[in-house]
Design an enzyme around this catalytic site. Structure first.
Site, PDB file in Angstrom:
ATOM      1  CB  CYS A  50      29.716  -0.686-111.774  1.00 59.42           C
ATOM      2  SG  CYS A  50      29.126   0.134-110.300  1.00 59.42           S
ATOM      3  CG  HIS A  97      28.689  -4.917-111.560  1.00 58.81           C
ATOM      4  ND1 HIS A  97      29.461  -4.755-110.426  1.00 58.81           N
ATOM      5  CD2 HIS A  97      27.818  -3.867-111.578  1.00 58.81           C
ATOM      6  CE1 HIS A  97      29.084  -3.653-109.801  1.00 58.81           C
ATOM      7  NE2 HIS A  97      28.084  -3.108-110.459  1.00 58.81           N
ATOM      8  CG  ASN A 139      27.170  -2.042-107.006  1.00 60.28           C
ATOM      9  OD1 ASN A 139      28.340  -2.257-107.284  1.00 60.28           O
ATOM     10  ND2 ASN A 139      26.359  -1.364-107.801  1.00 60.28           N
TER      11      ASN A 139
HETATM   12  N1  ACO Z   1      13.473   1.282 -99.244  1.00 61.02           N
HETATM   13  C1  ACO Z   1      12.155   1.422 -99.495  1.00 61.02           C
HETATM   14  N2  ACO Z   1      11.671   2.001-100.611  1.00 61.02           N
HETATM   15  C2  ACO Z   1      12.576   2.451-101.501  1.00 61.02           C
HETATM   16  C3  ACO Z   1      13.960   2.348-101.313  1.00 61.02           C
HETATM   17  C4  ACO Z   1      14.396   1.739-100.114  1.00 61.02           C
HETATM   18  N3  ACO Z   1      15.703   1.564 -99.813  1.00 61.02           N
HETATM   19  N4  ACO Z   1      14.585   2.890-102.373  1.00 61.02           N
HETATM   20  C5  ACO Z   1      13.638   3.312-103.215  1.00 61.02           C
HETATM   21  N5  ACO Z   1      12.423   3.066-102.683  1.00 61.02           N
HETATM   22  C6  ACO Z   1      11.104   3.390-103.245  1.00 61.02           C
HETATM   23  C7  ACO Z   1      11.145   4.587-104.167  1.00 61.02           C
HETATM   24  O1  ACO Z   1      11.089   5.788-103.431  1.00 61.02           O
HETATM   25  C8  ACO Z   1       9.890   4.353-104.998  1.00 61.02           C
HETATM   26  O2  ACO Z   1       8.787   4.795-104.252  1.00 61.02           O
HETATM   27  P1  ACO Z   1       7.548   5.544-104.960  1.00 61.02           P
HETATM   28  O3  ACO Z   1       6.996   4.524-105.908  1.00 61.02           O
HETATM   29  O4  ACO Z   1       6.679   5.871-103.821  1.00 61.02           O
HETATM   30  O5  ACO Z   1       8.169   6.730-105.654  1.00 61.02           O
HETATM   31  C9  ACO Z   1       9.821   2.824-105.109  1.00 61.02           C
HETATM   32  O6  ACO Z   1      10.664   2.309-104.068  1.00 61.02           O
HETATM   33  C10 ACO Z   1      10.284   2.305-106.452  1.00 61.02           C
HETATM   34  O7  ACO Z   1      11.537   2.948-106.784  1.00 61.02           O
HETATM   35  P2  ACO Z   1      12.385   2.491-108.018  1.00 61.02           P
HETATM   36  O8  ACO Z   1      13.661   3.288-108.066  1.00 61.02           O
HETATM   37  O9  ACO Z   1      11.532   2.486-109.245  1.00 61.02           O
HETATM   38  O10 ACO Z   1      12.697   0.985-107.571  1.00 61.02           O
HETATM   39  P3  ACO Z   1      13.383  -0.169-108.378  1.00 61.02           P
HETATM   40  O11 ACO Z   1      12.539  -1.370-108.341  1.00 61.02           O
HETATM   41  O12 ACO Z   1      13.876   0.290-109.727  1.00 61.02           O
HETATM   42  O13 ACO Z   1      14.649  -0.526-107.481  1.00 61.02           O
HETATM   43  C11 ACO Z   1      17.028  -0.086-107.511  1.00 61.02           C
HETATM   44  C12 ACO Z   1      15.607   0.455-107.216  1.00 61.02           C
HETATM   45  C13 ACO Z   1      17.280  -1.226-106.547  1.00 61.02           C
HETATM   46  C14 ACO Z   1      18.026   1.023-107.302  1.00 61.02           C
HETATM   47  C15 ACO Z   1      17.086  -0.623-108.947  1.00 61.02           C
HETATM   48  O14 ACO Z   1      16.548   0.336-109.824  1.00 61.02           O
HETATM   49  C16 ACO Z   1      18.488  -0.952-109.406  1.00 61.02           C
HETATM   50  O15 ACO Z   1      19.091  -1.890-108.961  1.00 61.02           O
HETATM   51  N6  ACO Z   1      18.989  -0.189-110.397  1.00 61.02           N
HETATM   52  C17 ACO Z   1      20.260  -0.462-111.042  1.00 61.02           C
HETATM   53  C18 ACO Z   1      21.441  -0.192-110.170  1.00 61.02           C
HETATM   54  C19 ACO Z   1      22.683  -0.531-110.936  1.00 61.02           C
HETATM   55  O16 ACO Z   1      22.807  -1.599-111.513  1.00 61.02           O
HETATM   56  N7  ACO Z   1      23.609   0.380-111.038  1.00 61.02           N
HETATM   57  C20 ACO Z   1      24.742   0.185-111.937  1.00 61.02           C
HETATM   58  C21 ACO Z   1      25.967  -0.041-111.288  1.00 61.02           C
HETATM   59  S1  ACO Z   1      26.313   1.118-110.040  1.00 61.02           S
HETATM   60  C22 ACO Z   1      27.672   2.088-110.566  1.00 61.02           C
HETATM   61  O17 ACO Z   1      28.067   2.146-111.703  1.00 61.02           O
HETATM   62  C23 ACO Z   1      28.258   2.960-109.512  1.00 61.02           C
END
Ligand code: ACO
EC number: 2.3.1.180
Length: 324
Positions: free
Chosen positions: A114, A251, A281
């Site tokens: 990314c 990004h 993304n």
């Molecule tokens: N729908 C419903 N629930 C979901 C979903 C979904 N699509 N995805 C995850 N959950 C649930 C999880 O299972 C978890 O449930 P649990 O508490 O029962 O275990 C809960 O939601 C919380 O999960 P987290 O992963 O802690 O959620 P978070 O608030 O961190 O959001 C996300 C997840 C959106 C992926 C976030 O962490 C994020 O944006 N991370 C960074 C992504 C990024 O910037 N990547 C870098 C670039 S990508 C690259 O380089 C290719």
């Protein structure tokens, strides 16, 4: 006198197929509400069957050349940022070069996930400033829909496909922060975090393309910590402060990361270009897509200071500061 890499034109391409969040509701245990609230994403585009990363890159490159009023003959080289190439080799940049009808100049890929476009932009700038090229096409193009695990709700809802491009040209500047063009960049990688975000396949390991794996909440924490810091470092190198910033073009991974970064930089959200709701993304394509969309809307004025920043697999992260 100092050579500066000035943006002459921007362009982008998004595939026709639009996937709303509701598409995932029918297939996974997720909701439109969760995706919007946790990521800011409402829809994304997916490439058509048979549509490759280079196909989209060619469309974005043509649009950027048109905007710059240039032809492929006027370009000295192509740098493509992608993690989803058409083939293991040759570089997809050569497919784009061929698609543009070019038989001269160089064409190669840069892989920093990314953060790829930021790395490619800094690379193009370095080539221009060293005199190796006068005009460089810098492109980000991705087909992340091809490496997603459709049963993993924590990742497959996040990504989209698309391409963006900019044309850089070397122009004389005074060597001051008032110059137009790229003023400074800051690039970083730290492979100790490689397991936070990776693809579980590869040529020399499984012999397959693999699927994306991410510990999203840990990547989130690194993003919030590292993005404002790299932006500050690049601004410092440019002799500028956040008070000089007219636009943040980040990004587009997650609206919450973008908001937190803007807050840390003391920037109001009306200075931030946000396209994540409509694009998801798109990895290395997200910054040139956002630049091109905002440019097409006439939001940038000559002299505006623009900061781009990104973090991705590696981890790799960085920032480029430029004056429009
Ligand atoms: N729908 C419903 N629930 C979901 C979903 C979904 N699509 N995805 C995850 N959950 C649930 C999880 O299972 C978890 O449930 P649990 O508490 O029962 O275990 C809960 O939601 C919380 O999960 P987290 O992963 O802690 O959620 P978070 O608030 O961190 O959001 C996300 C997840 C959106 C992926 C976030 O962490 C994020 O944006 N991370 C960074 C992504 C990024 O910037 N990547 C870098 C670039 S990508 C690259 O380089 C290719």
């Amino acid at each position: 006198m100092t050579l500066r890499s000035v943006v002459l034109g921007t362009g982008h391409y998004l595939p026709d197929r639009v996937i709303e969040n509701s598409w995932f509701e029918e297939r996974l245990d997720t909701t439109d509400e969760w995706i919007r609230a946790r990521t800011g994403i409402e829809r994304r585009h997916f490439a058509a069957e048979g549509q490759a990363t280079s196909d989209m890159g060619i469309r974005a490159a043509r649009a950027a050349l048109d905007k710059a009023g240039l032809r492929p003959d006027d370009i000295d080289g192509i740098i493509l940022a992608t993690s989803t190439p058409d083939h293991t080799f040759p570089a997809s940049a050569t497919m784009i070069q061929h698609g543009l009808g070019m038989t001269h100049g160089f064409a190669y890929d840069v892989q920093a996930v990314c953060a790829g476009f930021v790395f490619a932009l800094a690379n193009g700038d370095a080539m221009i400033r060293s005199g190796m090229a006068r005009r460089v096409l810098v492109i980000g193009s991705e087909t992340f829909s091809r490496i997603l695990d459709w049963s993993d709700r924590g990742t497959c809802v996040l990504f989209g496909d698309g391409a963006g491009a900019v044309v850089l040209e070397g122009q004389e500047g005074a060597g001051a922060s008032e110059d137009r063009g790229i003023l400074a960049s800051d690039l970083n990688s730290d492979g100790q975090y490689r397991d936070l975000l990776y693809v579980d396949g590869g040529v020399s390991t499984t012999g397959t393309a693999g699927q994306l794996r991410m510990q999203g909440n840990l990547v989130f924490r690194h993003a919030v910590e590292k993005l404002a810091k790299t932006a500050h470092t690049a601004l410092d190198k440019a002799g500028l402060t956040t008070a000089d910033v007219d636009w943040l073009v980040p990004h587009q991974a997650n609206a919450r990361i973008i908001t937190a970064t803007a807050q840390k930089m003391g920037l109001s959200m009306d200075k931030v270009v946000l396209t994540v709701a409509d694009h998801g993304n798109t990895s290395a394509a997200s910054i040139p897509l956002a630049l091109s969309v905002a440019d097409a809307q006439g939001r940038f004025r000559p002299g505006d200071v623009i900061v781009t920043e990104a973090i991705g697999g590696g981890l790799s992260w960085g920032s480029v500061v430029l004056r429009w």
